[in-house]
Design an enzyme around this catalytic site. Sequence first.
Site, PDB file in Angstrom:
ATOM      1  N   ARG A  47      -4.026  -5.977  13.690  1.00 57.59           N
ATOM      2  CA  ARG A  47      -2.854  -6.086  14.542  1.00 57.59           C
ATOM      3  C   ARG A  47      -2.704  -7.517  15.054  1.00 57.59           C
ATOM      4  O   ARG A  47      -3.652  -8.078  15.599  1.00 57.59           O
ATOM      5  CB  ARG A  47      -2.971  -5.145  15.759  1.00 57.59           C
ATOM      6  CG  ARG A  47      -2.998  -3.655  15.421  1.00 57.59           C
ATOM      7  CD  ARG A  47      -1.617  -3.179  15.027  1.00 57.59           C
ATOM      8  NE  ARG A  47      -1.550  -1.738  14.876  1.00 57.59           N
ATOM      9  CZ  ARG A  47      -1.808  -1.086  13.747  1.00 57.59           C
ATOM     10  NH1 ARG A  47      -2.192  -1.749  12.680  1.00 57.59           N
ATOM     11  NH2 ARG A  47      -1.681   0.235  13.682  1.00 57.59           N
ATOM     12  N   ARG A 105       2.623  -0.774  10.691  1.00 63.03           N
ATOM     13  CA  ARG A 105       3.683  -0.692  11.690  1.00 63.03           C
ATOM     14  C   ARG A 105       4.048  -1.989  12.393  1.00 63.03           C
ATOM     15  O   ARG A 105       5.226  -2.208  12.688  1.00 63.03           O
ATOM     16  CB  ARG A 105       3.328   0.404  12.708  1.00 63.03           C
ATOM     17  CG  ARG A 105       3.593   1.797  12.171  1.00 63.03           C
ATOM     18  CD  ARG A 105       2.893   2.871  12.977  1.00 63.03           C
ATOM     19  NE  ARG A 105       1.449   2.881  12.710  1.00 63.03           N
ATOM     20  CZ  ARG A 105       0.619   3.794  13.166  1.00 63.03           C
ATOM     21  NH1 ARG A 105       1.060   4.760  13.936  1.00 63.03           N
ATOM     22  NH2 ARG A 105      -0.664   3.744  12.854  1.00 63.03           N
ATOM     23  N   ASP A 130      -3.497   4.215  -2.128  1.00 62.56           N
ATOM     24  CA  ASP A 130      -4.456   4.654  -1.103  1.00 62.56           C
ATOM     25  C   ASP A 130      -4.412   6.180  -0.957  1.00 62.56           C
ATOM     26  O   ASP A 130      -3.903   6.709   0.035  1.00 62.56           O
ATOM     27  CB  ASP A 130      -4.115   3.969   0.225  1.00 62.56           C
ATOM     28  CG  ASP A 130      -5.147   4.269   1.308  1.00 62.56           C
ATOM     29  OD1 ASP A 130      -6.299   4.572   0.963  1.00 62.56           O
ATOM     30  OD2 ASP A 130      -4.778   4.191   2.491  1.00 62.56           O
ATOM     31  N   ASP A 143     -13.647  14.582  -3.879  1.00 62.78           N
ATOM     32  CA  ASP A 143     -13.761  15.901  -4.488  1.00 62.78           C
ATOM     33  C   ASP A 143     -15.053  15.933  -5.296  1.00 62.78           C
ATOM     34  O   ASP A 143     -15.887  15.022  -5.166  1.00 62.78           O
ATOM     35  CB  ASP A 143     -12.538  16.169  -5.387  1.00 62.78           C
ATOM     36  CG  ASP A 143     -12.136  17.645  -5.410  1.00 62.78           C
ATOM     37  OD1 ASP A 143     -13.013  18.471  -5.718  1.00 62.78           O
ATOM     38  OD2 ASP A 143     -10.966  17.953  -5.127  1.00 62.78           O
ATOM     39  N   LYS A 173      -7.357   8.032  -1.373  1.00 64.97           N
ATOM     40  CA  LYS A 173      -8.675   8.408  -0.860  1.00 64.97           C
ATOM     41  C   LYS A 173      -9.240   9.643  -1.576  1.00 64.97           C
ATOM     42  O   LYS A 173      -9.539  10.663  -0.960  1.00 64.97           O
ATOM     43  CB  LYS A 173      -8.615   8.667   0.649  1.00 64.97           C
ATOM     44  CG  LYS A 173      -8.160   7.476   1.474  1.00 64.97           C
ATOM     45  CD  LYS A 173      -8.159   7.801   2.974  1.00 64.97           C
ATOM     46  CE  LYS A 173      -7.764   6.620   3.809  1.00 64.97           C
ATOM     47  NZ  LYS A 173      -6.320   6.283   3.700  1.00 64.97           N
ATOM     48  N   PRO A 179     -17.387  15.321  -8.570  1.00 65.72           N
ATOM     49  CA  PRO A 179     -17.350  14.137  -9.435  1.00 65.72           C
ATOM     50  C   PRO A 179     -16.360  14.228 -10.595  1.00 65.72           C
ATOM     51  O   PRO A 179     -15.641  13.266 -10.868  1.00 65.72           O
ATOM     52  CB  PRO A 179     -18.800  14.035  -9.945  1.00 65.72           C
ATOM     53  CG  PRO A 179     -19.613  14.595  -8.829  1.00 65.72           C
ATOM     54  CD  PRO A 179     -18.786  15.732  -8.294  1.00 65.72           C
ATOM     55  N   THR A 197     -13.560  15.890 -10.907  1.00 64.03           N
ATOM     56  CA  THR A 197     -12.176  15.762 -10.437  1.00 64.03           C
ATOM     57  C   THR A 197     -11.874  14.335 -10.001  1.00 64.03           C
ATOM     58  O   THR A 197     -10.800  13.792 -10.297  1.00 64.03           O
ATOM     59  CB  THR A 197     -11.932  16.735  -9.264  1.00 64.03           C
ATOM     60  OG1 THR A 197     -12.159  18.072  -9.718  1.00 64.03           O
ATOM     61  CG2 THR A 197     -10.515  16.621  -8.744  1.00 64.03           C
ATOM     62  N   LYS A 252       0.832  -1.195   0.000  1.00 64.96           N
ATOM     63  CA  LYS A 252       0.000   0.000   0.000  1.00 64.96           C
ATOM     64  C   LYS A 252       0.872   1.252   0.000  1.00 64.96           C
ATOM     65  O   LYS A 252       1.711   1.422   0.885  1.00 64.96           O
ATOM     66  CB  LYS A 252      -0.928   0.034   1.212  1.00 64.96           C
ATOM     67  CG  LYS A 252      -1.847   1.270   1.243  1.00 64.96           C
ATOM     68  CD  LYS A 252      -2.829   1.203   2.395  1.00 64.96           C
ATOM     69  CE  LYS A 252      -2.262   1.711   3.696  1.00 64.96           C
ATOM     70  NZ  LYS A 252      -2.147   3.192   3.730  1.00 64.96           N
ATOM     71  N   THR A 302     -10.607   4.046  10.501  1.00 58.30           N
ATOM     72  CA  THR A 302     -10.472   3.220  11.708  1.00 58.30           C
ATOM     73  C   THR A 302      -9.897   3.993  12.888  1.00 58.30           C
ATOM     74  O   THR A 302      -9.868   3.481  14.007  1.00 58.30           O
ATOM     75  CB  THR A 302      -9.595   1.984  11.435  1.00 58.30           C
ATOM     76  OG1 THR A 302      -8.368   2.398  10.850  1.00 58.30           O
ATOM     77  CG2 THR A 302     -10.295   1.019  10.505  1.00 58.30           C
TER      78      THR A 302
END
Length: 238
Positions: free
Chosen positions: A186, A216, A62, A67, A64, A69, A71, A35, A125
């Site tokens: 995790r 991480r 990723d 904006d 996200k 439509p 764009t 990612k 999350t």
Amino acid sequence: MVNGKDKLIVAIDTNEFDKAKELIDTLENEVDIFKVGLEQYVATRGKTVDYLKEKGKKIFLDLKFHDIPNTMQSAVRAAVRDNVWLMTIHVSDMEGMRQCALAAKEEAEKLNIEKPIIVGVTVLTSLSNKDLQDIGCNMTTEELAIKRAKLAKEAGIDGIVCSAQEVDKIVEACGKDFVTVCPGVRPAGADKGDQKRVVTPADAINKGAHYLVVGRPITKAENPAQLAKNIVNEIANA
């Protein structure tokens, strides 16, 4: 048995290209999907995406998109041309999501390549029920995630990003073929960091998640490759 390497996505959580390159090389034999998020993409001006393509890895872009439509669909077309495997948009208005779905299909057909998977971000999350209340939303994180998942499916995009805590409810509402990507995963005993809604890899798979995003716990481990291998095995044995 599930192939764990087909399910695990490792988040590259550094803003330095050299460190990203080192991580990719370290995990090369254990991880097939990486990612590239907003921080990494902007800091390296997309160099990490190019390096992943050189290594033959699948790319989860990723960024996200959120904006108007026109764009959003233009950004989706650009991502398709970059031959990414999966990308994110925010679940927003129906017209914007429909345009993104159509743009991806048209651009992929024009280039004669496989269409990337498009998933909509439901509820980050890092957000809690109180966080939603603070911005004037009277739904719980679960209620809002399920509502937005239904909207995303109706608009024609391929799936959504959600916490694994509510993924079983989303599978029930939207069907098993509706793609679910779950961050905030995790391994048992790992530090939660800034994630407030987390589950273990095995639990996420058993709840119906298609793909798990782990950052991480792997990238900061003393032996990232071994930890990635352990998670792949946990997924396979879920």
